[in-house]
Design a protein around this motif. Sequence first.
Motif, PDB file in Angstrom:
ATOM      1  N   TYR A  78       2.732   1.815  -3.251  1.00  0.00           N
ATOM      2  CA  TYR A  78       1.774   2.163  -4.301  1.00  0.00           C
ATOM      3  C   TYR A  78       1.365   3.633  -4.189  1.00  0.00           C
ATOM      4  N   LEU A  79       1.057   4.085  -2.968  1.00  0.00           N
ATOM      5  CA  LEU A  79       0.659   5.482  -2.768  1.00  0.00           C
ATOM      6  C   LEU A  79       1.813   6.432  -3.094  1.00  0.00           C
ATOM      7  N   THR A  92       0.812  -1.209   0.000  1.00  0.00           N
ATOM      8  CA  THR A  92       0.000   0.000   0.000  1.00  0.00           C
ATOM      9  C   THR A  92       0.848   1.263   0.000  1.00  0.00           C
ATOM     10  N   GLN A 119       3.480  10.411  -9.543  1.00  0.00           N
ATOM     11  CA  GLN A 119       2.853  10.594 -10.848  1.00  0.00           C
ATOM     12  C   GLN A 119       1.801  11.712 -10.843  1.00  0.00           C
ATOM     13  N   GLU A 159       4.132   5.901  -5.306  1.00  0.00           N
ATOM     14  CA  GLU A 159       4.225   5.914  -6.774  1.00  0.00           C
ATOM     15  C   GLU A 159       3.137   6.801  -7.378  1.00  0.00           C
ATOM     16  N   GLN A 160       1.921   6.684  -6.840  1.00  0.00           N
ATOM     17  CA  GLN A 160       0.817   7.508  -7.323  1.00  0.00           C
ATOM     18  C   GLN A 160       1.085   8.989  -7.062  1.00  0.00           C
ATOM     19  N   HIS A 161       1.666   9.302  -5.916  1.00  0.00           N
ATOM     20  CA  HIS A 161       2.001  10.688  -5.580  1.00  0.00           C
ATOM     21  C   HIS A 161       3.047  11.234  -6.557  1.00  0.00           C
ATOM     22  N   ASN A 180      -1.025  11.634  -9.125  1.00  0.00           N
ATOM     23  CA  ASN A 180      -2.373  11.078  -8.989  1.00  0.00           C
ATOM     24  C   ASN A 180      -2.870  11.026  -7.546  1.00  0.00           C
ATOM     25  N   PHE A 181      -2.029  11.329  -6.590  1.00  0.00           N
ATOM     26  CA  PHE A 181      -2.387  11.261  -5.173  1.00  0.00           C
ATOM     27  C   PHE A 181      -1.868  12.533  -4.496  1.00  0.00           C
TER      28      PHE A 181
END
Length: 82
Positions: free
Chosen positions: A62-63, A59, A69, A65-67, A71-72
Amino acid sequence: MIATLEIRGKAASVGAPAPGKKVEIDVFSLLTMGRQYVRCHQGDSISTKVCLLPYCGTTIPYLMEQHAQGNFPLEKLIKVYE
């Protein structure tokens, strides 16, 4: 923080205070309003070394990585009260 909780609200401390720091809690309001004050240690993440489930330990990476990009937007979730 605890006094501002609604019915069945939950508060968690993040970070570590100085040793010996104490908190005053109205125990009656915890019982009658269903409020909770819980501890949180490193996001209560589950290490892959102690978990047999396939998603454990993924988790936070993943968060992150999203940040990275965009996206978070983590910055929008943070609020500091002094």
